[in-house]
Design an enzyme around this catalytic site. Structure first.
Site, mmCIF file in Angstrom:
data_model
loop_
_atom_site.group_PDB
_atom_site.id
_atom_site.type_symbol
_atom_site.label_atom_id
_atom_site.label_comp_id
_atom_site.label_asym_id
_atom_site.label_seq_id
_atom_site.Cartn_x
_atom_site.Cartn_y
_atom_site.Cartn_z
ATOM 1 N N GLY A 1 -2.448 5.475 -11.551
ATOM 2 C CA GLY A 1 -3.792 5.505 -10.983
ATOM 3 C C GLY A 1 -4.427 6.883 -10.874
ATOM 4 O O GLY A 1 -5.463 7.024 -10.222
ATOM 5 N N GLY B 1 -2.268 -8.118 -5.634
ATOM 6 C CA GLY B 1 -2.656 -7.540 -4.344
ATOM 7 C C GLY B 1 -4.016 -8.045 -3.905
ATOM 8 O O GLY B 1 -4.865 -8.412 -4.736
ATOM 9 N N THR C 1 -10.716 7.139 3.294
ATOM 10 C CA THR C 1 -9.513 6.552 2.714
ATOM 11 C C THR C 1 -8.746 5.772 3.778
ATOM 12 O O THR C 1 -9.236 5.589 4.900
ATOM 13 C CB THR C 1 -8.689 7.645 1.993
ATOM 14 O OG1 THR C 1 -7.619 7.013 1.297
ATOM 15 C CG2 THR C 1 -8.130 8.688 2.951
ATOM 16 N N ASP D 1 -14.418 2.893 -6.072
ATOM 17 C CA ASP D 1 -13.067 2.625 -6.589
ATOM 18 C C ASP D 1 -13.094 1.789 -7.864
ATOM 19 O O ASP D 1 -12.392 2.076 -8.834
ATOM 20 C CB ASP D 1 -12.216 1.892 -5.530
ATOM 21 C CG ASP D 1 -11.660 2.841 -4.482
ATOM 22 O OD1 ASP D 1 -11.593 4.053 -4.746
ATOM 23 O OD2 ASP D 1 -11.307 2.361 -3.387
ATOM 24 N N LYS E 1 -5.398 14.403 -2.450
ATOM 25 C CA LYS E 1 -5.685 15.352 -3.529
ATOM 26 C C LYS E 1 -7.190 15.515 -3.731
ATOM 27 O O LYS E 1 -7.636 16.260 -4.604
ATOM 28 C CB LYS E 1 -5.057 14.850 -4.828
ATOM 29 C CG LYS E 1 -3.559 14.628 -4.721
ATOM 30 C CD LYS E 1 -2.878 14.890 -6.042
ATOM 31 C CE LYS E 1 -1.400 14.585 -6.014
ATOM 32 N NZ LYS E 1 -0.660 15.314 -4.992
ATOM 33 N N SER E 2 -7.994 14.824 -2.927
ATOM 34 C CA SER E 2 -9.444 14.874 -3.129
ATOM 35 C C SER E 2 -10.033 16.280 -3.038
ATOM 36 O O SER E 2 -10.905 16.625 -3.836
ATOM 37 C CB SER E 2 -10.140 13.934 -2.137
ATOM 38 O OG SER E 2 -9.783 12.609 -2.444
ATOM 39 N N LYS F 1 -11.522 2.164 5.372
ATOM 40 C CA LYS F 1 -12.603 1.732 4.466
ATOM 41 C C LYS F 1 -13.412 0.562 5.033
ATOM 42 O O LYS F 1 -14.610 0.449 4.766
ATOM 43 C CB LYS F 1 -12.040 1.380 3.091
ATOM 44 C CG LYS F 1 -11.558 2.607 2.330
ATOM 45 C CD LYS F 1 -11.068 2.256 0.939
ATOM 46 C CE LYS F 1 -10.442 3.479 0.289
ATOM 47 N NZ LYS F 1 -9.908 3.207 -1.055
HETATM 48 P P1 NDP Z 1 -3.670 -2.372 1.767
HETATM 49 O O1 NDP Z 1 -2.705 -2.013 2.835
HETATM 50 O O2 NDP Z 1 -5.056 -2.753 2.114
HETATM 51 O O3 NDP Z 1 -3.063 -3.611 0.899
HETATM 52 C C1 NDP Z 1 -1.728 -3.589 0.489
HETATM 53 C C2 NDP Z 1 -1.463 -4.693 -0.526
HETATM 54 O O4 NDP Z 1 -0.135 -4.523 -1.027
HETATM 55 C C3 NDP Z 1 -1.548 -6.110 0.040
HETATM 56 O O5 NDP Z 1 -1.993 -6.969 -0.985
HETATM 57 C C4 NDP Z 1 -0.091 -6.394 0.402
HETATM 58 O O6 NDP Z 1 0.252 -7.768 0.404
HETATM 59 C C5 NDP Z 1 0.617 -5.718 -0.751
HETATM 60 N N1 NDP Z 1 1.991 -5.339 -0.447
HETATM 61 C C6 NDP Z 1 2.388 -4.329 0.372
HETATM 62 N N2 NDP Z 1 3.743 -4.269 0.396
HETATM 63 C C7 NDP Z 1 4.184 -5.256 -0.416
HETATM 64 C C8 NDP Z 1 5.476 -5.699 -0.807
HETATM 65 N N3 NDP Z 1 6.581 -5.104 -0.349
HETATM 66 N N4 NDP Z 1 5.570 -6.730 -1.665
HETATM 67 C C9 NDP Z 1 4.462 -7.341 -2.137
HETATM 68 N N5 NDP Z 1 3.200 -6.970 -1.804
HETATM 69 C C10 NDP Z 1 3.073 -5.942 -0.963
HETATM 70 O O7 NDP Z 1 -3.641 -1.122 0.755
HETATM 71 P P2 NDP Z 1 -4.783 -0.717 -0.289
HETATM 72 O O8 NDP Z 1 -5.263 -1.955 -0.935
HETATM 73 O O9 NDP Z 1 -5.759 0.183 0.343
HETATM 74 O O10 NDP Z 1 -3.962 0.184 -1.336
HETATM 75 C C11 NDP Z 1 -3.078 -0.410 -2.273
HETATM 76 C C12 NDP Z 1 -2.559 0.658 -3.232
HETATM 77 O O11 NDP Z 1 -3.610 1.144 -4.067
HETATM 78 C C13 NDP Z 1 -2.000 1.888 -2.503
HETATM 79 O O12 NDP Z 1 -0.782 2.234 -3.123
HETATM 80 C C14 NDP Z 1 -3.025 2.971 -2.750
HETATM 81 O O13 NDP Z 1 -2.456 4.259 -2.819
HETATM 82 C C15 NDP Z 1 -3.597 2.556 -4.114
HETATM 83 N N6 NDP Z 1 -4.969 3.054 -4.336
HETATM 84 C C16 NDP Z 1 -5.197 3.905 -5.374
HETATM 85 C C17 NDP Z 1 -6.468 4.387 -5.634
HETATM 86 C C18 NDP Z 1 -6.684 5.317 -6.784
HETATM 87 O O14 NDP Z 1 -7.767 5.919 -6.859
HETATM 88 N N7 NDP Z 1 -5.745 5.443 -7.705
HETATM 89 C C19 NDP Z 1 -7.622 4.001 -4.797
HETATM 90 C C20 NDP Z 1 -7.287 3.064 -3.735
HETATM 91 C C21 NDP Z 1 -5.996 2.635 -3.522
HETATM 92 P P3 NDP Z 1 0.000 -8.672 1.726
HETATM 93 O O15 NDP Z 1 -1.460 -8.993 1.743
HETATM 94 O O16 NDP Z 1 0.858 -9.863 1.504
HETATM 95 O O17 NDP Z 1 0.429 -7.841 2.902
#
Ligand code: NDP
Length: 279
Positions: free
Chosen positions: A247, A137, A72, A112, A26-27, A76
């Protein structure tokens, strides 16, 4: 130069968001609204970078005269490695979401965390000082917000993650703040928190996080970084009396911070958040 991207038009500054996938982003809508509001002559488009050639994509955009890009998922961390210089918050995160191209050099920032903090404090009117805080997370999004959150002088920050080693690694890099931080598994959480931030992507697959109901303190703010859908985390938080936010405000605020870096003008985010909610 190839025809892969829009041909730069003279007299207009070009920006883009680069990711894979990117069609959902959506950016462009947000930056177009900022540009209109502040009378800036610029373009902003989505660019899909192949998973194995992010660096080549950025080099091509630099060669074409683009002024900057947002980065994104999943680039990153790769973007961080391309930078000649960083802001302190980008350095702390080890990941960047905003690149600026100037005088043949690439500078990196991570907006962020600033976006999240501004949404919680300015839009949602929450005071973060002295609040017991839980970050769920330990991926890129969690890394990006950690440093700005610590600057808010919380009453401790627990990072819980499915893979606890990742939370422990994140903490080990924050040498100046070790006494404020601890890592936990979901199962071991046994205290209430005033603020809970879901930075996992579990909501994407409607997966429930195995966190106990008692983590939601009275008047808790439960913030899910995901937007555009009700996640199981939000449903659980609501059932436990928490104030719940998604978010979308963070998305617009992190974009506003990037816009300010590039254009030197701070857009009014309120009408843009309202516009995005109405879509
Ligand atoms: P990453 O892939 O880097 O990290 C994902 C995280 O989610 C890890 O901690 C992972 O755990 C955890 N995870 C994934 N699936 C599961 C599950 N089924 N059960 C438990 N934990 C789970 O993603 P990002 O950090 O880049 O993004 C995370 C979220 O943040 C996304 O939904 C993204 O859309 C949102 N976001 C929103 C922004 C905004 O501006 N609103 C900006 C940036 C991100 P593990 O380490 O154990 O795998």
């Amino acid at each position: 130069m190839t025809d892969k991207y829009a041909k730069p038009v003279l007299n207009i500054d070009h920006y883009a968001v680069v990711g894979n996938p990117i069609a959902h982003s959506k950016s462009p809508l947000i930056h177009s609204a900022f540009a209109k509001q502040t009378n800036q002559e610029m373009s902003y488009e989505r660019i899909l970078a192949p998973l194995d050639s992010f660096e080549a994509t950025i080099k091509e955009l630099v060669a074409q005269g683009y002024k900057g890009v947002n980065v994104t998922v999943p680039f990153k961390f790769k973007a961080f490695n391309l930078c000649d210089m960083f802001t302190e918050r980008a350095q702390a995160a080890g990941a960047v979401n905003t690149l600026t191209f100037k005088d043949g050099r690439i500078s990196g920032d991570n907006t962020d965390g600033a976006g999240l903090v501004r949404d919680m404090t300015h839009n949602l009117k929450h005071i973060l000082h002295n609040k017991r805080t839980l970050l769920l997370g330990a991926g890129g999004a969690a890394e990006g917000v950690l440093h700005p959150l610590l600057a808010c002088e919380l009453d401790g920050l627990v990072i819980a993650n499915r893979t606890i080693e990742k939370a422990e690694r994140m903490i080990s890099r924050q040498v100046g703040a070790l006494n404020q931080l601890s890592a936990s598994t979901y199962a071991d959480l046994n205290n209430p928190f005033d603020i809970i931030i879901n930075a996992t992507s579990a909501g994407l697959t409607d997966t429930e996080l195995p966190i106990p109901n008692m983590v939601f303190a009275k008047d808790c703010l439960a913030y899910d970084m995901m937007y555009g859908r009700e996640t199981p985390f939000m449903t659980q938080a609501r059932a436990n009396g928490a104030q719940v936010a998604d978010g979308l405000g963070m998305l617009v605020e992190q974009a506003a911070e990037a816009f300010y870096i590039w254009r030197g003008v701070r857009p009014d985010t309120k009408p843009v958040i309202e516009m995005m909610r109405a879509l």
